[in-house]
Write a protein that holds these residues in place. Structure first.
Motif, mmCIF file in Angstrom:
data_model
loop_
_atom_site.group_PDB
_atom_site.id
_atom_site.type_symbol
_atom_site.label_atom_id
_atom_site.label_comp_id
_atom_site.label_asym_id
_atom_site.label_seq_id
_atom_site.Cartn_x
_atom_site.Cartn_y
_atom_site.Cartn_z
ATOM 1 N N LEU A 11 54.896 -11.382 54.161
ATOM 2 C CA LEU A 11 54.090 -10.183 54.824
ATOM 3 C C LEU A 11 52.759 -10.191 54.303
ATOM 4 C CD1 LEU A 11 56.849 -7.535 54.869
ATOM 5 C CD2 LEU A 11 56.225 -9.027 56.755
ATOM 6 N N ALA A 12 51.739 -10.058 55.247
ATOM 7 C CA ALA A 12 50.353 -10.320 54.787
ATOM 8 C C ALA A 12 49.624 -9.360 55.888
ATOM 9 C CB ALA A 12 49.518 -11.579 54.874
ATOM 10 N N ALA A 13 48.657 -8.658 55.505
ATOM 11 C CA ALA A 13 47.830 -7.631 56.234
ATOM 12 C C ALA A 13 47.132 -8.746 57.503
ATOM 13 C CB ALA A 13 46.723 -7.026 55.446
ATOM 14 N N ALA A 14 47.403 -8.003 58.564
ATOM 15 C CA ALA A 14 46.782 -8.635 59.864
ATOM 16 C C ALA A 14 46.659 -7.491 60.983
ATOM 17 C CB ALA A 14 47.739 -9.680 60.176
ATOM 18 N N ASN A 15 45.403 -7.536 61.589
ATOM 19 C CA ASN A 15 45.211 -6.739 62.594
ATOM 20 C C ASN A 15 45.730 -5.426 62.660
ATOM 21 O OD1 ASN A 15 44.073 -8.841 64.104
ATOM 22 N ND2 ASN A 15 46.250 -9.644 64.738
ATOM 23 N N GLY A 16 45.592 -4.604 61.562
ATOM 24 C CA GLY A 16 46.007 -3.298 61.383
ATOM 25 C C GLY A 16 47.307 -2.925 61.091
ATOM 26 N N GLY A 17 48.169 -4.056 60.677
ATOM 27 C CA GLY A 17 49.463 -4.129 60.163
ATOM 28 C C GLY A 17 49.626 -5.183 59.392
ATOM 29 N N TRP A 18 50.830 -5.766 59.437
ATOM 30 C CA TRP A 18 51.206 -6.982 58.636
ATOM 31 C C TRP A 18 51.962 -7.995 59.448
ATOM 32 C CZ3 TRP A 18 51.570 -1.875 57.358
ATOM 33 C CH2 TRP A 18 50.370 -1.580 56.291
ATOM 34 N N LYS A 19 51.921 -9.128 59.139
ATOM 35 C CA LYS A 19 52.618 -10.011 59.901
ATOM 36 C C LYS A 19 53.329 -11.168 58.978
ATOM 37 C CE LYS A 19 49.711 -10.741 63.896
ATOM 38 N NZ LYS A 19 50.550 -10.313 64.821
ATOM 39 N N GLY A 20 54.601 -11.763 59.192
ATOM 40 C CA GLY A 20 55.327 -12.308 58.446
ATOM 41 C C GLY A 20 56.415 -12.700 59.292
ATOM 42 N N SER A 21 57.693 -13.008 58.515
ATOM 43 C CA SER A 21 58.840 -13.527 59.085
ATOM 44 C C SER A 21 60.172 -12.194 59.023
ATOM 45 C CB SER A 21 59.334 -14.839 58.481
ATOM 46 O OG SER A 21 58.488 -15.821 58.612
ATOM 47 N N VAL A 22 61.189 -12.297 59.837
ATOM 48 C CA VAL A 22 62.064 -11.519 59.525
ATOM 49 C C VAL A 22 63.266 -12.366 59.720
ATOM 50 C CG1 VAL A 22 61.845 -10.622 61.860
ATOM 51 C CG2 VAL A 22 63.174 -9.168 60.316
ATOM 52 N N PHE A 23 64.413 -11.882 58.888
ATOM 53 C CA PHE A 23 65.657 -12.551 59.061
ATOM 54 C C PHE A 23 66.512 -11.670 59.628
ATOM 55 C CE2 PHE A 23 69.825 -13.510 56.914
ATOM 56 C CZ PHE A 23 69.989 -14.982 57.682
ATOM 57 N N VAL A 24 67.372 -12.179 60.692
ATOM 58 C CA VAL A 24 68.604 -11.231 61.442
ATOM 59 C C VAL A 24 69.722 -11.809 60.694
ATOM 60 C CG1 VAL A 24 69.250 -10.308 63.391
ATOM 61 C CG2 VAL A 24 66.785 -10.971 63.351
ATOM 62 N N PRO A 25 70.411 -11.057 59.824
ATOM 63 C CA PRO A 25 71.517 -11.748 59.191
ATOM 64 C C PRO A 25 72.838 -11.894 60.042
ATOM 65 C CG PRO A 25 71.089 -9.380 58.240
ATOM 66 C CD PRO A 25 69.985 -9.945 59.357
ATOM 67 N N ASP A 26 72.945 -10.830 61.025
ATOM 68 C CA ASP A 26 74.339 -10.985 61.883
ATOM 69 C C ASP A 26 74.161 -12.061 62.895
ATOM 70 O OD1 ASP A 26 72.205 -9.222 62.649
ATOM 71 O OD2 ASP A 26 73.762 -7.922 63.847
ATOM 72 N N HIS A 27 72.807 -12.817 63.211
ATOM 73 C CA HIS A 27 72.487 -13.670 64.186
ATOM 74 C C HIS A 27 72.242 -14.900 63.243
ATOM 75 C CE1 HIS A 27 73.097 -11.236 67.554
ATOM 76 N NE2 HIS A 27 72.539 -10.327 67.203
#
Length: 133
Positions: A80-96
């Motif tokens: 997660l890194a700051a970008a465009n007034g928020g943060w961007k990165g990756s999310v892991f969806v464990p049940d899928h």
């Protein structure tokens, strides 16, 4: 000898400066809308990440069925890194058992919108998490 005191004071200030840096507003424990998963977000090297610190039995079962046998400790949010007034990165969806691009935005000091997108942003889902500390 008088010149050593200011030099020592400056060196001490520089040594303490990193610990005096302001914490990210993302840091802390957050719970999902169903109150089934708690994630602690904090610094992970130069970026931020979020790991599962608590989960309901049902959330653990669903994650295990999806291929994540140990939900507690699993990194859900990474890079997660700051970008465009928020943060961007990756999310892991464990049940899928999938990883998606993540966009996070603080809606209020205690409300965090977490959005995950796959297929180059064509399919997105979001949740609003609540800070619990």
């Amino acid at each position: 000898m008088d010149w050593k005191k200011p030099l020592f004071a400056a060196a001490a200030l520089l040594a303490v400066a990193p610990s005096m840096a302001a914490a990210s507003p993302l840091e802390g424990r957050w719970i999902n809308p169903k109150h089934s998963v708690t994630v602690r977000i904090g610094a992970c090297g130069p970026t931020m990440c979020g790991r599962v610190v608590d989960a309901s039995p049902r959330a653990r079962e669903k994650a295990a069925a999806g291929g994540t046998p140990n939900l507690i400790g699993t990194p859900l949010l990474t890079n997660l890194a700051a970008a465009n007034g928020g943060w961007k990165g990756s999310v892991f969806v464990p049940d899928h058992n999938i990883r998606a691009s993540a966009n996070l935005k603080l809606l209020a000091p205690n409300q965090l919108k977490v959005q995950g997108c796959v297929l180059a942003g064509l399919l997105c889902r979001s949740q609003v998490w609540t800070r619990i500390d």
